[in-house]
Design a protein around this motif. Sequence first.
Motif, PDB file in Angstrom:
ATOM      1  N   LYS A 153      -3.064  15.853   4.679  1.00 22.66           N
ATOM      2  CA  LYS A 153      -1.949  14.910   4.736  1.00 22.66           C
ATOM      3  C   LYS A 153      -2.418  13.468   4.855  1.00 22.66           C
ATOM      4  O   LYS A 153      -1.855  12.560   4.237  1.00 22.66           O
ATOM      5  N   ARG A 154      -3.452  13.236   5.632  1.00 21.53           N
ATOM      6  CA  ARG A 154      -3.940  11.867   5.817  1.00 21.53           C
ATOM      7  C   ARG A 154      -4.486  11.293   4.520  1.00 21.53           C
ATOM      8  O   ARG A 154      -4.257  10.115   4.200  1.00 21.53           O
ATOM      9  N   ILE A 155      -5.189  12.121   3.766  1.00 20.80           N
ATOM     10  CA  ILE A 155      -5.724  11.666   2.487  1.00 20.80           C
ATOM     11  C   ILE A 155      -4.591  11.422   1.489  1.00 20.80           C
ATOM     12  O   ILE A 155      -4.586  10.431   0.750  1.00 20.80           O
ATOM     13  N   ALA A 156      -3.617  12.320   1.476  1.00 18.68           N
ATOM     14  CA  ALA A 156      -2.472  12.168   0.568  1.00 18.68           C
ATOM     15  C   ALA A 156      -1.694  10.897   0.895  1.00 18.68           C
ATOM     16  O   ALA A 156      -1.299  10.147  -0.005  1.00 18.68           O
ATOM     17  N   ARG A 157      -1.470  10.652   2.181  1.00 21.16           N
ATOM     18  CA  ARG A 157      -0.762   9.440   2.601  1.00 21.16           C
ATOM     19  C   ARG A 157      -1.528   8.195   2.168  1.00 21.16           C
ATOM     20  O   ARG A 157      -0.949   7.228   1.658  1.00 21.16           O
ATOM     21  N   GLN A 158      -2.832   8.221   2.368  1.00 20.10           N
ATOM     22  CA  GLN A 158      -3.664   7.081   1.983  1.00 20.10           C
ATOM     23  C   GLN A 158      -3.628   6.864   0.473  1.00 20.10           C
ATOM     24  O   GLN A 158      -3.592   5.719  -0.008  1.00 20.10           O
ATOM     25  N   MET A 159      -3.641   7.962  -0.267  1.00 27.06           N
ATOM     26  CA  MET A 159      -3.598   7.874  -1.727  1.00 27.06           C
ATOM     27  C   MET A 159      -2.289   7.239  -2.187  1.00 27.06           C
ATOM     28  O   MET A 159      -2.287   6.337  -3.039  1.00 27.06           O
ATOM     29  N   ILE A 160      -1.174   7.698  -1.627  1.00 26.30           N
ATOM     30  CA  ILE A 160       0.134   7.187  -2.029  1.00 26.30           C
ATOM     31  C   ILE A 160       0.302   5.729  -1.625  1.00 26.30           C
ATOM     32  O   ILE A 160       0.602   4.863  -2.456  1.00 26.30           O
ATOM     33  N   PHE A 161       0.092   5.462  -0.338  1.00 23.94           N
ATOM     34  CA  PHE A 161       0.298   4.090   0.145  1.00 23.94           C
ATOM     35  C   PHE A 161      -0.693   3.123  -0.492  1.00 23.94           C
ATOM     36  O   PHE A 161      -0.334   2.014  -0.889  1.00 23.94           O
ATOM     37  N   GLY A 162      -1.949   3.549  -0.615  1.00 21.43           N
ATOM     38  CA  GLY A 162      -2.964   2.683  -1.208  1.00 21.43           C
ATOM     39  C   GLY A 162      -2.639   2.301  -2.639  1.00 21.43           C
ATOM     40  O   GLY A 162      -2.814   1.146  -3.047  1.00 21.43           O
ATOM     41  N   THR A 163      -2.137   3.269  -3.399  1.00 20.07           N
ATOM     42  CA  THR A 163      -1.777   3.004  -4.799  1.00 20.07           C
ATOM     43  C   THR A 163      -0.609   2.030  -4.894  1.00 20.07           C
ATOM     44  O   THR A 163      -0.640   1.061  -5.664  1.00 20.07           O
ATOM     45  N   ILE A 164       0.422   2.279  -4.091  1.00 20.04           N
ATOM     46  CA  ILE A 164       1.600   1.411  -4.099  1.00 20.04           C
ATOM     47  C   ILE A 164       1.219  -0.001  -3.642  1.00 20.04           C
ATOM     48  O   ILE A 164       1.582  -1.010  -4.262  1.00 20.04           O
ATOM     49  N   ASP A 165       0.480  -0.060  -2.560  1.00 23.98           N
ATOM     50  CA  ASP A 165       0.102  -1.338  -1.967  1.00 23.98           C
ATOM     51  C   ASP A 165      -0.764  -2.166  -2.922  1.00 23.98           C
ATOM     52  O   ASP A 165      -0.533  -3.368  -3.114  1.00 23.98           O
ATOM     53  N   GLU A 166      -1.737  -1.533  -3.529  1.00 25.26           N
ATOM     54  CA  GLU A 166      -2.631  -2.249  -4.448  1.00 25.26           C
ATOM     55  C   GLU A 166      -1.883  -2.713  -5.693  1.00 25.26           C
ATOM     56  O   GLU A 166      -2.176  -3.787  -6.241  1.00 25.26           O
ATOM     57  N   THR A 167      -0.906  -1.931  -6.139  1.00 25.61           N
ATOM     58  CA  THR A 167      -0.105  -2.322  -7.293  1.00 25.61           C
ATOM     59  C   THR A 167       0.657  -3.611  -7.014  1.00 25.61           C
ATOM     60  O   THR A 167       0.703  -4.523  -7.858  1.00 25.61           O
ATOM     61  N   VAL A 168       1.251  -3.702  -5.819  1.00 23.98           N
ATOM     62  CA  VAL A 168       1.992  -4.914  -5.450  1.00 23.98           C
ATOM     63  C   VAL A 168       1.042  -6.096  -5.294  1.00 23.98           C
ATOM     64  O   VAL A 168       1.350  -7.217  -5.722  1.00 23.98           O
ATOM     65  N   THR A 169      -0.115  -5.866  -4.675  1.00 25.39           N
ATOM     66  CA  THR A 169      -1.087  -6.947  -4.494  1.00 25.39           C
ATOM     67  C   THR A 169      -1.511  -7.528  -5.838  1.00 25.39           C
ATOM     68  O   THR A 169      -1.573  -8.751  -6.014  1.00 25.39           O
ATOM     69  N   THR A 170      -1.799  -6.658  -6.803  1.00 26.88           N
ATOM     70  CA  THR A 170      -2.199  -7.116  -8.133  1.00 26.88           C
ATOM     71  C   THR A 170      -1.079  -7.900  -8.795  1.00 26.88           C
ATOM     72  O   THR A 170      -1.308  -8.946  -9.426  1.00 26.88           O
ATOM     73  N   TRP A 171       0.149  -7.431  -8.638  1.00 28.38           N
ATOM     74  CA  TRP A 171       1.320  -8.114  -9.194  1.00 28.38           C
ATOM     75  C   TRP A 171       1.455  -9.519  -8.617  1.00 28.38           C
ATOM     76  O   TRP A 171       1.721 -10.488  -9.343  1.00 28.38           O
TER      77      TRP A 171
END
Length: 202
Positions: A153-171
């Motif tokens: 679960k911790r890895i899955a959470r990190q994968m989801i949040f990290g992807t969303i977060d990095e997408t916004v940062t790049t934007w």
Amino acid sequence: MSRLGKSRGPKYGQIIDAAVEVIAENGFHQAQVSKIAKKAKVADGTIYLYFKNKEDILISVFREKMGLFVSCIEEAMGDKETVEDKLLALIETYFKNLSENYHWAIVTQLELRQTDKRLRGKIGEILKDLLILLDTIIDEGKLQGVFKQEMDKRIARQMIFGTIDETVTTWVMKDRKYDLVSLAAPIHHLLLSGLLKDSKTR
């Protein structure tokens, strides 16, 4: 917590909104209290009726805005029946909220990361409510047999949040050169490919 606790009043909201703009436009370190007061159309001394210092303003801004943010996501997820749809609602709402509040996006994606370790620790505590929503989706998916049982679960959470977060940062760093919300569906599809029990996304 603000110095007046729950007795905030309209000026508190004015200061919070002004702080978001001033921090986004000037950077946290250059965002003097006097600038925030001027933007909020209050006297400098009024700021200190509600906040101890500039750091307290930043933490309060994040607490207030994140609370509203999480509420919006919960509402968007509320009428969704499947975990796949709940995850999509979370991503879409996340992107929509920040795309409509560019100053807030700058603060969350750039300025908060430039603060010291102690402040980042406090911000991390506030962020937990959002991470709990992700945990809820992951747990529900595993319970229903939709998501992989062996998934950490911790890895899955990190994968989801990290992807969303990095997408916004790049934007943000690309100065909004593309439609952030339009990326929700393809990112959702990509994330599901790593979460679903079978190899095909639905």
